[in-house]
Design an enzyme around this catalytic site. Structure first.
Site, mmCIF file in Angstrom:
data_model
loop_
_atom_site.group_PDB
_atom_site.id
_atom_site.type_symbol
_atom_site.label_atom_id
_atom_site.label_comp_id
_atom_site.label_asym_id
_atom_site.label_seq_id
_atom_site.Cartn_x
_atom_site.Cartn_y
_atom_site.Cartn_z
ATOM 1 N N GLY A 58 2.520 1.915 -2.361
ATOM 2 C CA GLY A 58 3.140 0.628 -2.056
ATOM 3 C C GLY A 58 2.415 0.060 -0.846
ATOM 4 N N ALA A 59 1.981 -1.194 -0.975
ATOM 5 C CA ALA A 59 1.118 -1.769 0.053
ATOM 6 C C ALA A 59 1.723 -1.708 1.461
ATOM 7 C CB ALA A 59 0.763 -3.210 -0.338
ATOM 8 N N ARG A 71 -7.771 2.462 -0.149
ATOM 9 C CA ARG A 71 -7.273 1.584 -1.212
ATOM 10 C C ARG A 71 -7.870 0.185 -1.083
ATOM 11 N NH1 ARG A 71 -2.485 3.520 -3.502
ATOM 12 N NH2 ARG A 71 -2.788 1.937 -5.070
ATOM 13 N N ASP A 118 0.574 -6.631 -4.296
ATOM 14 C CA ASP A 118 -0.404 -5.903 -3.496
ATOM 15 C C ASP A 118 -1.278 -6.855 -2.699
ATOM 16 O OD1 ASP A 118 0.360 -3.823 -5.606
ATOM 17 O OD2 ASP A 118 -0.764 -2.722 -4.080
ATOM 18 N N ASN A 120 -0.816 -7.371 -8.501
ATOM 19 C CA ASN A 120 0.255 -6.377 -8.416
ATOM 20 C C ASN A 120 0.009 -5.348 -9.509
ATOM 21 O OD1 ASN A 120 2.720 -5.430 -7.195
ATOM 22 N ND2 ASN A 120 3.789 -6.070 -9.035
#
Lengths: 348, 348
Positions: free
Chosen positions: A48-49, A92, A240, A250
């Site tokens: 999760g961002a 990421r 995201d 996302n």
């Protein structure tokens, strides 16, 4: 209501609820070094961002602790911390909050770089803790703002997990769900299971049962049918990365949901903090889409589901163009189209 | 090309390739009694509307064999067979081919009911074998007809398994794929994995690797993104039931695909034999949708994926309204809208 805490700082360590073990086991990973955190990000134990951003800030504190009293010179000490920042940033490519969090930490580091190692570590920790508290406050504000568009008795469809397990706590999309539930709106959640990694089945369903919010799990393929049955009042997902024009990256499958929502005349909302908005990108076409290991599609929890010989495609995200998005629920209110204007105004 | 045979009649038994074991193991179930077949249908060892229809016809032969020399009277003998027909018909409420096949067998039974038990059994077997051969011929014709709309180098997206494993052999949607591949069209298949039971990952991907047809597996949630990338030229799925106006019941998720195809301007075809068309139903609203065990959504291959406490919804099928369907590829050619007219003309 917020019974779920996925990130904690305890005894000079970063303690993470291991999302890969949920919902079967509630296990915690204790990160003593920043590389422990890199492993945890890579294996999606923390995901999760916003959660990754905050965890990364604490990761820099871990690096500062590791370097304390060990580096030969001031330059070595700062070099170690900066190396950690670079490695954390590389985990990421899509999570803009990660870069945002690390930039903020870097700024603090720049300001106190002349101080003692202890002061640097303490100052970085204070910043990480501030970011943690701000994230919760921000999510609660997102929840409050989003609650305005949730009708009494609404059935809300969500994808992946934009909940307490994706943030410091409370969540973004699920923050709206929590706020509406706490407001006594008698809401119900449809959770897409979200293949390949099942964040909906494992995490969102778990969070909802923890909070006692009525939730029905469906496979991703059922969303269209459930909408056609008239059983979905609105769709809310996290993000995201959001570009200047409102295009939103996302979890893979979000775009399909947005198209389906449009076809059924169902409002489709993104819930995300402003830190998710990357105004350096004009549109979704500039967003790099991470491709993950094909085995995630050909397996499930290590169980092979497809023949070894078959090819697979595993994009981690997709981009939902702005024309499908009814509104972007942020801590500063709900942004509405045209997003170039509403986002532009906010960042001017 | 057709290397896959899922249904065989051998040594007075019905031999079924156990679809639940694929793609890991190639195992066969030997049905000596019609109740063995009912078990096989219930556990989805044999699945796909045409395959179930043909297997059920053989199932009546098994019942006739069982009753041979055991029943007290002619009435008892016929009663046993008719009881078997009723029980077989009750296995799957959505599969119209099942009723069609059993009606055809019943008609033969009616004609020879005065004959000896041996003659009855032989005549039923002959009918089942005829239906088997007709199904293959029909699928090859569907393939030939469908091939006309497949462009050179096409990328075809399919859902679930409407292949050799869903029919006597060759398949309907995958019959078109086979025909286009055999015509040297250099085609590629995107296979939706098709949760909850993964017929795409387990069966379609397996069939394609058996035939050497290039195939890329995706999760159901990726279909929209793959279409947006311009990587899908047409969608072809099978059907469980088609009504007079062209509305089509098929595996859950088909409707979502149809909506996504429309949004991207991609042709969406159904490939199915005329026996799938139920002209007694005017529209899809009259189709009963089977709901299966919720555990299929909360588990995968017996592995729990969601918290025990969460609710789940598990419709086995959805209905795609006729306006989303570019054409229905049958053994008599490709039916085009308005389907009331094209289907009506065929059945007049």
């Amino acid at each position: 209501m917020n019974n779920v805490k996925a990130i904690k700082w305890e005894n000079d360590s970063l303690v993470l609820l291991d999302c890969t073990k949920l919902p079967i086991k509630e296990e915690y990973i204790i990160c003593k070094n920043y590389t422990d955190l890199i492993d945890a990000i890579n294996c999606l134990a923390v995901r999760g961002a916003p959660a990754i951003g905050i965890a990364a800030a604490y990761g820099v504190v871990l690096a500062a602790q590791e370097a304390q009293g060990k580096a030969g010179s001031k330059a070595d000490h700062l070099g170690y911390i900066n190396e950690a920042i670079q490695e954390l940033a590389a985990t990421r490519p899509t999570a803009v909050n990660l870069f945002w969090a690390l930039d903020r930490i870097k700024e603090v580091l720049g300001k106190v770089s002349g101080a003692s190692e202890e002061v640097i570590r303490d100052r970085l920790l204070k910043e990480a803790e501030t970011m943690y508290a701000e994230d919760i406050a921000c999510n609660m504000k997102i929840g409050e703002n989003g609650n305005e568009v949730v009708p009494q008795g609404a059935s809300i469809l969500t994808h992946c997990n934009a909940g307490a397990l994706a943030t410091a706590a409370y969540g973004t999309a699920l923050g709206v769900v929590r706020a509406a539930h706490d407001a006594g709106k008698d809401i119900h959640v449809f959770a897409d299971e979200t293949r390949p990694l099942l964040q909906g089945a494992r995490l969102t369903a778990w969070e909802m049962t923890q909070e006692g919010i009525p939730c029905t799990l469906i496979t991703d393929s059922m969303a269209g049918y459930v909408m056609k049955l008239g059983r979905v009042d609105l769709v809310i997902t996290g993000a995201d990365r959001i570009t200047l024009n409102g295009d939103t990256a996302n979890k893979i499958g979000t775009y399909s949901l947005a198209v389906l929502a449009k076809e059924h005349g169902i409002p489709f909302y993104i819930a995300a903090p402003l830190s998710t908005i990357d105004i350096t990108l004009k549109s979704g076409e500039e967003i790099e889409i991470e491709e993950r290991d094909k085995r995630e599609v050909k397996c499930l929890f290590g169980v092979q589901t497809a023949p070894e010989a078959v090819n697979a495609f595993n994009p981690a995200f997709d981009v939902t163009p702005n024309e499908y998005i009814t509104g972007i629920i942020t801590e500063k209110g709900i942004l509405r189209p045209p997003y170039e204007v509403s986002i532009g105004n906010l960042f001017r």
